[in-house]
Design an enzyme around this catalytic site. Structure first.
Site, PDB file in Angstrom:
ATOM      1  N   ASP A  36      10.632   3.679   5.850  1.00  0.00           N
ATOM      2  CA  ASP A  36      10.418   2.293   6.285  1.00  0.00           C
ATOM      3  C   ASP A  36      11.572   1.893   7.194  1.00  0.00           C
ATOM      4  O   ASP A  36      12.719   2.320   6.999  1.00  0.00           O
ATOM      5  CB  ASP A  36      10.343   1.344   5.086  1.00  0.00           C
ATOM      6  CG  ASP A  36       9.572   0.066   5.400  1.00  0.00           C
ATOM      7  OD1 ASP A  36       8.459  -0.101   4.870  1.00  0.00           O
ATOM      8  OD2 ASP A  36      10.070  -0.745   6.213  1.00  0.00           O
ATOM      9  N   GLY A  43     -13.619 -20.336  -6.545  1.00  0.00           N
ATOM     10  CA  GLY A  43     -12.212 -20.738  -6.521  1.00  0.00           C
ATOM     11  C   GLY A  43     -11.913 -21.521  -5.262  1.00  0.00           C
ATOM     12  O   GLY A  43     -12.831 -21.960  -4.544  1.00  0.00           O
ATOM     13  N   ARG A  97      -6.363  -3.311  -5.179  1.00  0.00           N
ATOM     14  CA  ARG A  97      -6.215  -4.767  -5.251  1.00  0.00           C
ATOM     15  C   ARG A  97      -4.801  -5.067  -5.706  1.00  0.00           C
ATOM     16  O   ARG A  97      -4.328  -4.471  -6.681  1.00  0.00           O
ATOM     17  CB  ARG A  97      -7.176  -5.350  -6.296  1.00  0.00           C
ATOM     18  CG  ARG A  97      -8.632  -5.214  -5.947  1.00  0.00           C
ATOM     19  CD  ARG A  97      -9.499  -5.402  -7.191  1.00  0.00           C
ATOM     20  NE  ARG A  97      -9.219  -4.375  -8.184  1.00  0.00           N
ATOM     21  CZ  ARG A  97      -9.720  -4.360  -9.421  1.00  0.00           C
ATOM     22  NH1 ARG A  97     -10.521  -5.315  -9.827  1.00  0.00           N
ATOM     23  NH2 ARG A  97      -9.427  -3.394 -10.271  1.00  0.00           N
ATOM     24  N   CYS A 154      -5.704  -9.293   3.087  1.00  0.00           N
ATOM     25  CA  CYS A 154      -6.823  -8.461   3.548  1.00  0.00           C
ATOM     26  C   CYS A 154      -8.061  -9.242   3.987  1.00  0.00           C
ATOM     27  O   CYS A 154      -8.430  -9.179   5.164  1.00  0.00           O
ATOM     28  CB  CYS A 154      -7.199  -7.453   2.466  1.00  0.00           C
ATOM     29  SG  CYS A 154      -5.906  -6.232   2.213  1.00  0.00           S
ATOM     30  N   VAL A 175       0.831  -1.217   0.000  1.00  0.00           N
ATOM     31  CA  VAL A 175       0.000   0.000   0.000  1.00  0.00           C
ATOM     32  C   VAL A 175       0.860   1.259   0.000  1.00  0.00           C
ATOM     33  O   VAL A 175       0.702   2.150  -0.839  1.00  0.00           O
ATOM     34  CB  VAL A 175      -0.964  -0.018   1.212  1.00  0.00           C
ATOM     35  CG1 VAL A 175      -1.595   1.344   1.443  1.00  0.00           C
ATOM     36  CG2 VAL A 175      -2.048  -1.061   0.971  1.00  0.00           C
ATOM     37  N   GLU A 191      -7.616   2.484   2.097  1.00  0.00           N
ATOM     38  CA  GLU A 191      -7.138   2.101   0.762  1.00  0.00           C
ATOM     39  C   GLU A 191      -7.949   0.908   0.245  1.00  0.00           C
ATOM     40  O   GLU A 191      -8.188  -0.035   0.991  1.00  0.00           O
ATOM     41  CB  GLU A 191      -5.645   1.732   0.850  1.00  0.00           C
ATOM     42  CG  GLU A 191      -5.034   1.350  -0.468  1.00  0.00           C
ATOM     43  CD  GLU A 191      -5.265   2.420  -1.533  1.00  0.00           C
ATOM     44  OE1 GLU A 191      -4.779   3.538  -1.360  1.00  0.00           O
ATOM     45  OE2 GLU A 191      -5.955   2.125  -2.529  1.00  0.00           O
ATOM     46  N   LYS A 215      15.125  -2.895   2.304  1.00  0.00           N
ATOM     47  CA  LYS A 215      14.096  -2.489   1.338  1.00  0.00           C
ATOM     48  C   LYS A 215      14.360  -1.062   0.856  1.00  0.00           C
ATOM     49  O   LYS A 215      14.262  -0.762  -0.338  1.00  0.00           O
ATOM     50  CB  LYS A 215      12.734  -2.560   2.053  1.00  0.00           C
ATOM     51  CG  LYS A 215      11.548  -2.604   1.128  1.00  0.00           C
ATOM     52  CD  LYS A 215      10.254  -2.546   1.917  1.00  0.00           C
ATOM     53  CE  LYS A 215       9.523  -3.863   1.939  1.00  0.00           C
ATOM     54  NZ  LYS A 215       8.167  -3.767   2.511  1.00  0.00           N
ATOM     55  N   LEU A 219     -17.893 -12.944  -8.342  1.00  0.00           N
ATOM     56  CA  LEU A 219     -18.742 -14.129  -8.414  1.00  0.00           C
ATOM     57  C   LEU A 219     -18.013 -15.278  -9.112  1.00  0.00           C
ATOM     58  O   LEU A 219     -18.642 -16.174  -9.653  1.00  0.00           O
ATOM     59  CB  LEU A 219     -20.050 -13.803  -9.153  1.00  0.00           C
ATOM     60  CG  LEU A 219     -21.087 -13.011  -8.352  1.00  0.00           C
ATOM     61  CD1 LEU A 219     -22.343 -12.772  -9.194  1.00  0.00           C
ATOM     62  CD2 LEU A 219     -21.467 -13.714  -7.056  1.00  0.00           C
ATOM     63  N   LYS A 229      -7.807 -11.533   7.216  1.00  0.00           N
ATOM     64  CA  LYS A 229      -7.542 -10.816   8.482  1.00  0.00           C
ATOM     65  C   LYS A 229      -8.643  -9.787   8.781  1.00  0.00           C
ATOM     66  O   LYS A 229      -8.993  -9.567   9.930  1.00  0.00           O
ATOM     67  CB  LYS A 229      -6.152 -10.185   8.481  1.00  0.00           C
ATOM     68  CG  LYS A 229      -6.053  -8.797   7.917  1.00  0.00           C
ATOM     69  CD  LYS A 229      -4.683  -8.183   8.157  1.00  0.00           C
ATOM     70  CE  LYS A 229      -4.492  -6.936   7.314  1.00  0.00           C
ATOM     71  NZ  LYS A 229      -5.415  -5.856   7.581  1.00  0.00           N
TER      72      LYS A 229
HETATM   73  P1  NAD Z   1       3.125  -4.685   4.173  1.00  0.00           P
HETATM   74  O1  NAD Z   1       3.378  -5.669   5.237  1.00  0.00           O
HETATM   75  O2  NAD Z   1       3.376  -5.053   2.753  1.00  0.00           O
HETATM   76  O3  NAD Z   1       3.988  -3.359   4.450  1.00  0.00           O
HETATM   77  C1  NAD Z   1       4.105  -2.753   5.690  1.00  0.00           C
HETATM   78  C2  NAD Z   1       5.426  -2.009   5.708  1.00  0.00           C
HETATM   79  O4  NAD Z   1       5.495  -1.226   6.898  1.00  0.00           O
HETATM   80  C3  NAD Z   1       6.658  -2.917   5.738  1.00  0.00           C
HETATM   81  O5  NAD Z   1       7.541  -2.545   4.701  1.00  0.00           O
HETATM   82  C4  NAD Z   1       7.273  -2.682   7.115  1.00  0.00           C
HETATM   83  O6  NAD Z   1       8.683  -2.779   7.115  1.00  0.00           O
HETATM   84  C5  NAD Z   1       6.833  -1.243   7.383  1.00  0.00           C
HETATM   85  N1  NAD Z   1       6.829  -0.883   8.804  1.00  0.00           N
HETATM   86  C6  NAD Z   1       6.385  -1.583   9.871  1.00  0.00           C
HETATM   87  N2  NAD Z   1       6.548  -0.881  11.003  1.00  0.00           N
HETATM   88  C7  NAD Z   1       7.101   0.306  10.648  1.00  0.00           C
HETATM   89  C8  NAD Z   1       7.487   1.468  11.373  1.00  0.00           C
HETATM   90  N3  NAD Z   1       7.343   1.547  12.689  1.00  0.00           N
HETATM   91  N4  NAD Z   1       8.023   2.487  10.678  1.00  0.00           N
HETATM   92  C9  NAD Z   1       8.193   2.424   9.347  1.00  0.00           C
HETATM   93  N5  NAD Z   1       7.841   1.358   8.617  1.00  0.00           N
HETATM   94  C10 NAD Z   1       7.296   0.308   9.257  1.00  0.00           C
HETATM   95  O7  NAD Z   1       1.619  -4.208   4.362  1.00  0.00           O
HETATM   96  P2  NAD Z   1       0.576  -3.773   3.224  1.00  0.00           P
HETATM   97  O8  NAD Z   1       0.072  -4.964   2.495  1.00  0.00           O
HETATM   98  O9  NAD Z   1       1.141  -2.630   2.468  1.00  0.00           O
HETATM   99  O10 NAD Z   1      -0.631  -3.259   4.146  1.00  0.00           O
HETATM  100  C11 NAD Z   1      -0.531  -2.090   4.903  1.00  0.00           C
HETATM  101  C12 NAD Z   1      -1.902  -1.757   5.444  1.00  0.00           C
HETATM  102  O11 NAD Z   1      -2.801  -1.477   4.346  1.00  0.00           O
HETATM  103  C13 NAD Z   1      -2.567  -2.889   6.232  1.00  0.00           C
HETATM  104  O12 NAD Z   1      -3.327  -2.322   7.263  1.00  0.00           O
HETATM  105  C14 NAD Z   1      -3.474  -3.531   5.203  1.00  0.00           C
HETATM  106  O13 NAD Z   1      -4.582  -4.175   5.796  1.00  0.00           O
HETATM  107  C15 NAD Z   1      -3.919  -2.338   4.403  1.00  0.00           C
HETATM  108  N6  NAD Z   1      -4.321  -2.654   3.031  1.00  0.00           N
HETATM  109  C16 NAD Z   1      -3.608  -3.558   2.313  1.00  0.00           C
HETATM  110  C17 NAD Z   1      -3.972  -3.820   1.005  1.00  0.00           C
HETATM  111  C18 NAD Z   1      -3.223  -4.837   0.192  1.00  0.00           C
HETATM  112  O14 NAD Z   1      -3.743  -5.270  -0.842  1.00  0.00           O
HETATM  113  N7  NAD Z   1      -2.025  -5.236   0.588  1.00  0.00           N
HETATM  114  C19 NAD Z   1      -5.070  -3.158   0.423  1.00  0.00           C
HETATM  115  C20 NAD Z   1      -5.743  -2.212   1.193  1.00  0.00           C
HETATM  116  C21 NAD Z   1      -5.376  -1.976   2.495  1.00  0.00           C
END
Ligand code: NAD
Length: 449
Positions: A33, A262, A160, A269, A14, A157, A38, A259, A272
């Site tokens: 980050d 699978g 997808r 997402c 995200v 957010e 990374k 629909l 959880k």
């Molecule tokens: P992710 O695990 O891919 O990325 C999280 C990042 O945050 C990691 O790079 C981690 O190193 C960094 N991080 C953790 N603690 C930190 C800190 N204290 N300071 C700086 N960086 C830190 O997670 P994601 O998939 O990007 O999801 C992030 C959020 O967005 C979640 O709440 C998720 O539910 C939500 N979300 C995800 C998606 C998706 O498709 N992945 C879609 C919509 C919403």
């Protein structure tokens, strides 16, 4: 449109996409980050995740000089007035969303901001988290006797994975939960290119914005679980689930998306977020029977898929060699978090099967996630070598490269040419039964034997 100074905290699926897209809108963006490896990769122009189109846009934005990556919290907080929290909110043991990373970030912001700041939550967080973030920042500022003012907001957010860029550049809507006209104006200005092209903006309270995200994901999980359950019934009654879904989806009140049946929903997402929503309801003495049913149906679907594979061998998969195509939770992503295969593969291994697996992008993550079963799993380089000497081949994820497999070669490299297609990749192929004993999920007249 004015160029804003933005810091995005967390450069995962995200945060990274958000940072790159905001930079492409002309803003100055610092992505922060904790993961220094990374950040080093990103600064070298290497995209740490697989997301179609992201590599190119990342390179362009780095070149523009508007996009920076850092692990230096102090520097990242000093330069911005607008912060996005985009760190993970994984499931805790009780299904609740673990807010440790979100609140750590809130504390860091409180420790380092030097000027008025707007702190926006992008992460998916339980209703009421915005207020926890406010309290955390307020307390931290008080500890350093800082008079700096701030506001909080929520901007969930909906991207997808696999389509993240397109979703961020052409979203169905932008939801902004905030408490002042100034913040509403600021965030509208931030997304000006989207506003200008007529994308709808919905302004709500912070609590409503937080709830919209969970409600949308839970609803989609329900829709998937609904069609998955019906696929099993279709099979037993002689109906064809593809036609059933089509007929349902033609009704505008229902809609055609989500629909496709699978092997169960997965990813970072839906699993959880449904658990977290259930937990939120529990803490408010409410029960969400429909969300509960979706969670149960999803677990059942994965068990049924494993059972279906084992039943191909009359209930005895001992020493059978099973090929699995596709490990990521869906096509076009390397994300294997909560992918159905993580539950299905262990069930097959426990039944005595040996697995050969292949995925275009999901192999590195699957290797460590399936490490406890590694003795029974062979990772292969291509779909063709995955099928080698197999007693059955399973399509678990519909990557586009699986749609054009060399069927004759595939069938002849197998010990017995049985294809179990849980994504309907070959359901309309006119010659599929010429090569394989073919099974497709939810199609009443197709059984392997
Ligand atoms: P992710 O695990 O891919 O990325 C999280 C990042 O945050 C990691 O790079 C981690 O190193 C960094 N991080 C953790 N603690 C930190 C800190 N204290 N300071 C700086 N960086 C830190 O997670 P994601 O998939 O990007 O999801 C992030 C959020 O967005 C979640 O709440 C998720 O539910 C939500 N979300 C995800 C998606 C998706 O498709 N992945 C879609 C919509 C919403």
């Amino acid at each position: 449109m004015s160029s804003l100074q933005v810091t995005v905290i967390g450069t995962g699926y995200v945060g990274l996409v958000q940072g790159v897209v905001l930079s492409s809108f002309g803003h100055h963006v610092t992505c922060l980050d904790l993961d220094t490896a990374k950040i080093a990769q990103l600064n070298a122009g290497i995209c740490p995740i697989y997301e179609p189109g992201l590599n190119t846009l990342l390179a362009e934005q780095l070149q523009s000089g508007r996009l920076l990556f850092t692990s230096d919290t102090q520097a990242a907080c000093r330069t911005a007035n607008l912060f996005f929290i985009a760190v993970g909110t994984p499931s805790g043991d009780d299904g609740s969303a673990d807010l440790a990373a979100v609140l750590t970030v809130a504390k860091s912001i409180g420790e380092h901001i030097t000027d008025h700041a707007v702190v926006v939550t992008k992460s998916t967080v339980p209703i009421g988290t915005g207020q926890k973030i406010r309290e955390t920042i307020k307390k931290t500022l008080a500890q350093r006797n800082s008079p700096v003012s701030f506001e909080i907001a929520s901007n969930p957010e909906f991207l997808r994975e696999g389509k993240a860029l397109d979703d961020c550049l052409n979203p169905d809507r932008i939801v902004i939960g905030c408490e002042s006209v100034a913040t509403q104006t600021l965030l509208t200005e931030l997304y000006y290119p989207l506003h200008a092209k007529g994308i709808p903006f919905l302004y709500t309270s912070i609590e409503s914005a937080e709830m919209i995200k969970y409600s949308a994901n839970a609803f989609l999980a329900v829709k998937i679980s609904f069609i998955n359950e019906l696929s099993l019934l279709a099979e037993k009654t002689g109906a064809n689930i593809i036609d059933v879904a089509k007929g349902m989806g033609m009704d505008k009140r229902i809609g055609a998306d989500f629909l496709a049946c699978g092997p169960g929903y997965g990813g970072s997402c839906f699993p959880k977020d449904t658990l977290a929503l259930r937990h939120i309801a529990d803490t408010h003495d409410e029960s969400l029977a429909i969300v509960e049913a979706a969670i149960t149906a999803n677990a059942k679907q994965k068990n049924r898929v494993a059972r279906k594979i084992i039943d191909t061998f009359h209930g005895n998969a001992h020493d059978k060699k099973i090929g699995i195509l596709g490990l990521s939770f869906k096509a076009d992503t390397d994300d294997v978090r909560a992918a159905p295969v993580l539950d299905i593969a262990p069930l097959l291994v426990r039944a005595g099967a040996r697995l050969r697996v292949f995925c275009p992008k999901g192999m590195p993550e699957a290797k460590w996630r399936l490490a406890p079963y590694s003795q029974a799993i062979t990772y292969t380089d291509t779909a063709l070598s995955c099928a080698e000497n197999c007693d059955a081949l399973v399509i678990m994820t519909d990557w586009s490269e699986f749609k054009t497999l060399p069927l004759a070669a595939l069938a002849s490299t197998m010990k017995t040419p049985i294809l179990l297609d849980f994504r309907h990749v070959y359901v309309h192929h006119p010659d599929i039964r010429q090569y394989f004993v073919y099974y497709a999920l939810g199609i009443g007249d197709s059984h392997p034997q």
